[in-house]
Scaffold this motif. Structure first.
Motif, PDB file in Angstrom:
ATOM      1  N   ASN A  11      -1.581 -16.851 -19.281  1.00 22.01           N
ATOM      2  CA  ASN A  11      -2.453 -17.195 -20.391  1.00 22.01           C
ATOM      3  C   ASN A  11      -1.846 -16.632 -21.673  1.00 22.01           C
ATOM      4  O   ASN A  11      -1.976 -15.453 -21.975  1.00 22.01           O
ATOM      5  CB  ASN A  11      -3.852 -16.636 -20.154  1.00 22.01           C
ATOM      6  CG  ASN A  11      -4.827 -17.076 -21.229  1.00 22.01           C
ATOM      7  OD1 ASN A  11      -4.463 -17.326 -22.376  1.00 22.01           O
ATOM      8  ND2 ASN A  11      -6.092 -17.145 -20.856  1.00 22.01           N
ATOM      9  N   ARG A  12      -1.148 -17.490 -22.419  1.00 26.39           N
ATOM     10  CA  ARG A  12      -0.446 -17.043 -23.626  1.00 26.39           C
ATOM     11  C   ARG A  12      -1.408 -16.576 -24.712  1.00 26.39           C
ATOM     12  O   ARG A  12      -1.084 -15.656 -25.463  1.00 26.39           O
ATOM     13  CB  ARG A  12       0.454 -18.161 -24.159  1.00 26.39           C
ATOM     14  CG  ARG A  12       1.537 -18.584 -23.191  1.00 26.39           C
ATOM     15  CD  ARG A  12       2.472 -17.453 -22.845  1.00 26.39           C
ATOM     16  NE  ARG A  12       3.578 -17.948 -22.024  1.00 26.39           N
ATOM     17  CZ  ARG A  12       4.460 -17.184 -21.438  1.00 26.39           C
ATOM     18  NH1 ARG A  12       4.390 -15.873 -21.551  1.00 26.39           N
ATOM     19  NH2 ARG A  12       5.416 -17.708 -20.708  1.00 26.39           N
ATOM     20  N   LEU A  13      -2.579 -17.208 -24.799  1.00 27.13           N
ATOM     21  CA  LEU A  13      -3.554 -16.774 -25.796  1.00 27.13           C
ATOM     22  C   LEU A  13      -4.017 -15.349 -25.487  1.00 27.13           C
ATOM     23  O   LEU A  13      -4.105 -14.512 -26.390  1.00 27.13           O
ATOM     24  CB  LEU A  13      -4.738 -17.736 -25.848  1.00 27.13           C
ATOM     25  CG  LEU A  13      -5.807 -17.408 -26.887  1.00 27.13           C
ATOM     26  CD1 LEU A  13      -5.206 -17.367 -28.294  1.00 27.13           C
ATOM     27  CD2 LEU A  13      -6.936 -18.422 -26.819  1.00 27.13           C
ATOM     28  N   GLU A  14      -4.282 -15.061 -24.227  1.00 28.46           N
ATOM     29  CA  GLU A  14      -4.700 -13.713 -23.839  1.00 28.46           C
ATOM     30  C   GLU A  14      -3.589 -12.703 -24.128  1.00 28.46           C
ATOM     31  O   GLU A  14      -3.849 -11.596 -24.598  1.00 28.46           O
ATOM     32  CB  GLU A  14      -5.081 -13.681 -22.358  1.00 28.46           C
ATOM     33  CG  GLU A  14      -5.745 -12.404 -21.949  1.00 28.46           C
ATOM     34  CD  GLU A  14      -6.404 -12.482 -20.586  1.00 28.46           C
ATOM     35  OE1 GLU A  14      -6.874 -11.429 -20.138  1.00 28.46           O
ATOM     36  OE2 GLU A  14      -6.442 -13.557 -19.973  1.00 28.46           O
ATOM     37  N   THR A  66      -1.260 -12.985 -26.461  1.00 30.40           N
ATOM     38  CA  THR A  66      -1.157 -12.833 -27.913  1.00 30.40           C
ATOM     39  C   THR A  66      -2.265 -11.933 -28.439  1.00 30.40           C
ATOM     40  O   THR A  66      -2.027 -11.057 -29.282  1.00 30.40           O
ATOM     41  CB  THR A  66      -1.182 -14.213 -28.594  1.00 30.40           C
ATOM     42  OG1 THR A  66      -0.098 -14.996 -28.062  1.00 30.40           O
ATOM     43  CG2 THR A  66      -1.038 -14.103 -30.098  1.00 30.40           C
ATOM     44  N   LYS A  67      -3.476 -12.131 -27.948  1.00 31.09           N
ATOM     45  CA  LYS A  67      -4.596 -11.274 -28.355  1.00 31.09           C
ATOM     46  C   LYS A  67      -4.347  -9.823 -27.972  1.00 31.09           C
ATOM     47  O   LYS A  67      -4.698  -8.913 -28.716  1.00 31.09           O
ATOM     48  CB  LYS A  67      -5.903 -11.768 -27.722  1.00 31.09           C
ATOM     49  CG  LYS A  67      -6.438 -13.028 -28.342  1.00 31.09           C
ATOM     50  CD  LYS A  67      -7.717 -13.443 -27.641  1.00 31.09           C
ATOM     51  CE  LYS A  67      -8.286 -14.720 -28.199  1.00 31.09           C
ATOM     52  NZ  LYS A  67      -9.520 -15.119 -27.489  1.00 31.09           N
TER      53      LYS A  67
END
Length: 101
Positions: free
Chosen positions: A3-6, A8-9
């Motif tokens: 999960n790239r968004l996770e 990045t966050k």
């Protein structure tokens, strides 16, 4: 699937970036760890809490975000938790960022 968004966050916080920086050279930053060599067993959450000058529950939340993103792994020894960087996941994320930006 990662999960790239996770991921990045997880990197969007000074405390979490500091932890990843320190864990890149754990023997240098946590040489005073008595339980074992930091580069071999990881760094105790207690020492990370002291270095960040934050409450333990706050540090645990930061570490959990890094763990869920795959950037750190945790090893339990007795009642203690020891953290180390997951170099493969960090390398993979860097490569992904280079490809997409």
């Amino acid at each position: 699937m990662t999960n790239r968004l996770e991921q990045t966050k997880a990197l969007a916080g000074e405390a979490r970036l500091a932890v990843l920086t320190w864990l890149a050279e754990p023997d240098r930053h946590f040489a005073h760890q008595e339980t074992g060599k930091p580069s071999e067993i990881g760094v105790c959450v207690t020492l990370l809490t002291e270095k960040l000058s934050m409450a333990q529950p706050t540090v645990s939340r930061h570490l959990e975000l890094l763990r869920r993103a795959g950037f750190v792994s945790v090893r339990k020894i007795g009642r203690w938790s020891f953290f180390r960087r997951n170099e493969d996941a960090i390398k993979d994320y860097k490569e992904w960022m280079n490809e997409h930006l």
